[in-house]
Design a protein around this motif. Structure first.
Motif, PDB file in Angstrom:
ATOM      1  N   LYS A   1      -6.647   7.405   2.958  1.00 29.65           N
ATOM      2  CA  LYS A   1      -7.320   7.229   4.209  1.00 29.65           C
ATOM      3  C   LYS A   1      -7.373   8.489   5.032  1.00 29.65           C
ATOM      4  CE  LYS A   1      -6.391   3.195   6.406  1.00 29.65           C
ATOM      5  NZ  LYS A   1      -5.296   2.102   6.796  1.00 29.65           N
TER       6      LYS A   1
ATOM      7  N   THR B   1     -12.171   0.647   0.984  1.00 36.22           N
ATOM      8  CA  THR B   1     -11.567   0.938  -0.346  1.00 36.22           C
ATOM      9  C   THR B   1     -12.553   0.396  -1.185  1.00 36.22           C
ATOM     10  OG1 THR B   1      -9.286   0.991   0.642  1.00 36.22           O
ATOM     11  CG2 THR B   1      -9.319   1.019  -1.603  1.00 36.22           C
TER      12      THR B   1
ATOM     13  N   LYS C   1     -10.548  10.473   6.315  1.00 36.14           N
ATOM     14  CA  LYS C   1     -11.113  10.820   7.540  1.00 36.14           C
ATOM     15  C   LYS C   1     -11.198  12.274   7.936  1.00 36.14           C
ATOM     16  CE  LYS C   1      -9.993   9.777  12.260  1.00 36.14           C
ATOM     17  NZ  LYS C   1     -11.380  10.004  12.749  1.00 36.14           N
TER      18      LYS C   1
ATOM     19  N   VAL D   1     -11.395   6.013  -1.335  1.00 36.33           N
ATOM     20  CA  VAL D   1     -11.616   5.532   0.165  1.00 36.33           C
ATOM     21  C   VAL D   1     -12.635   6.273   0.790  1.00 36.33           C
ATOM     22  CG1 VAL D   1     -10.065   5.194   2.277  1.00 36.33           C
ATOM     23  CG2 VAL D   1      -8.944   5.176   0.019  1.00 36.33           C
TER      24      VAL D   1
ATOM     25  N   CYS E   1     -14.492   6.760   4.624  1.00 36.25           N
ATOM     26  CA  CYS E   1     -14.162   6.754   5.997  1.00 36.25           C
ATOM     27  C   CYS E   1     -15.607   6.938   6.580  1.00 36.25           C
ATOM     28  CB  CYS E   1     -13.349   7.828   6.894  1.00 36.25           C
ATOM     29  SG  CYS E   1     -13.337   7.637   8.192  1.00 36.25           S
TER      30      CYS E   1
ATOM     31  N   TRP F   1     -12.605   2.283   7.657  1.00 37.05           N
ATOM     32  CA  TRP F   1     -12.592   2.808   6.258  1.00 37.05           C
ATOM     33  C   TRP F   1     -12.742   1.566   5.333  1.00 37.05           C
ATOM     34  CZ3 TRP F   1      -8.112   3.948   9.613  1.00 37.05           C
ATOM     35  CH2 TRP F   1      -7.853   5.446   9.823  1.00 37.05           C
TER      36      TRP F   1
END
Length: 416
Positions: A157, A119, A161, A11, A13, A117
């Motif tokens: 996630k 993926t 972040k 993931v 961000c 975000w």
């Protein structure tokens, strides 16, 4: 902690650096990272907030996104521009389109106008490792739009972040795996992570919890007893664990209610407030009608001016669900007349319709034609949809206390 049973995804961000300021700098053919530029909500008001400051303006003068226009130094090198919200939304959508070159739309989750975000599971054979993908995206955004971004890479996630907030904003790109949590997260103060505000910070500090490491090693049962579900979530976040989905349609969520509020540009008197409330009720009911919903609970929130402070927030439920503007307005005025202190000036008003129901056949009433009242609302909505939001208005909207005409020129409370 054994992480083997927890999902491990790729993931990213992505956060646009000083997004509003960067967009305005690019429009002026200036380098967003070198120019001193401030985006001000309304340059005609000295107390207007600075919505965005370029990195150089932040570095040289310490200007932040909570500063006021009058706090800007008198420096001729500083560019002051008004906000153009439509431009920022348009740019955000263009960036999302660019990201679809790397992943399908269901793998992209916009968090705000300047943060998203994405993926990238299974894309290694196309674009390389997740760090290589981050570098490609960062370069593409800079080449395509002239905007610099920071990218956090994580196994979920939350990790993506938090490492973006803590490390990538300084390094450009930063990564945090489950195994990195102790080194990269635990030394930081608890307020550094997503979800811990001032009040929670004070509560945790009183328990002797200052760092994320202390939070992760605190007794989980005690946290759950003290803070409930939130305490459990914070505990698992401190360990870097997040079970939120990384694929799917993130935009579709069940609507709990329809609300609309405004921070007024001046103090409103008791005589002015009904006009403002009516305009807010019109917008709330329009949104409910568009969704084919009606509601049984009407909520009115009033905040007084800074001179007096205070206010009230009250609600009232009715027997028959409604999305008729004047029905909601009548309840709001009952609440206002009952709880208003009779003298304070008003600076903020909020109207909400909740306890929603699907639109049903209108219940007949011996004393009023509810069918006609209901139809009038839908006809007005259809005219506005076809000819514009201000094509048909109530007479009250044209008074000095009306808010609809001025708000129609704005997006997100700022001029488009």
């Amino acid at each position: 902690m054994d992480y083997s049973s927890y999902p491990c995804n790729d993931v990213l961000c992505i956060d646009m650096r000083s997004f509003y300021a960067s967009v305005e700098a690019v429009k002026l053919n200036l380098d967003p990272m070198k120019v001193m530029l401030a985006v001000v909500g309304d340059p005609n008001r000295s107390g207007s907030i600075v919505l965005a400051a370029s990195p150089e303006l932040k570095r040289r003068y310490g200007i932040s996104n909570v500063s006021r226009f009058f706090e800007l130094p008198d420096d001729p090198e500083i560019h002051i521009v008004p906000a153009h919200m439509a431009d920022y939304i348009h740019m955000s959508l263009q960036i999302t389109d660019l990201l679809q070159q790397y992943a399908p739309l269901e793998a992209i989750h916009p968090y705000s106008v300047d943060e998203v975000w994405i993926t990238v599971n299974g894309l290694q054979h196309l674009f390389g490792t997740r760090e290589e993908i981050a570098k490609k995206i960062k370069a593409d955004i800079l080449d395509s739009f002239g905007i610099t971004c920071s990218i956090g890479i994580g196994d979920n996630k939350f990790l993506a972040k938090v490492v973006m907030d803590l490390h990538a904003k300084k390094q450009g790109i930063a990564e945090c795996t489950y195994e990195d949590v102790e080194e990269k997260l635990w030394p930081h103060p608890i307020e550094s992570i997503w979800g811990i505000g001032g009040r929670m910070k004070r509560n945790l500090n009183r328990m002797g919890i200052i760092t994320l490491g202390q939070l992760a090693n605190y007794n989980l049962d005690h946290l759950k007893k003290r803070f409930g579900v939130m305490g459990e979530q914070l505990y698992w976040h401190a360990w870097g664990i997040d079970l939120s989905p990384v694929f799917g349609d993130f935009s579709k969520q069940e609507q709990k209610g329809f609300g609309h509020g405004i921070s007024l540009l001046r103090d409103y008197t008791k005589e002015d407030i009904p006009y403002c409330i009516l305009d807010l009720c019109e917008e709330v009911c329009r949104r409910a009608r568009t969704a084919n919903k009606s509601g049984r609970t009407i909520h009115l929130g009033i905040s007084y001016s800074k001179e007096t402070g205070g206010g009230f927030s009250r609600s009232q439920s009715i027997d028959l669900p409604t999305n008729i503007t004047l029905d909601v307005y009548d309840i709001c005025m009952q609440l206002f007349n009952k709880f208003y202190d009779g003298k304070s000036m008003v600076r903020h008003v909020y109207v909400t319709l909740t306890n929603l129901r699907d639109k049903q056949e209108t219940q007949l009433d011996l004393f009023e034609d509810r069918t006609k009242k209901n139809d009038i609302g839908y006809v007005m909505d259809a005219i506005r949809d076809k000819y514009g939001s201000t094509s048909i208005l109530r007479a009250s909207s044209y008074t000095q206390a009306g808010i609809t005409i001025e708000r129609s020129k704005k997006i997100g409370g700022h001029y488009a």
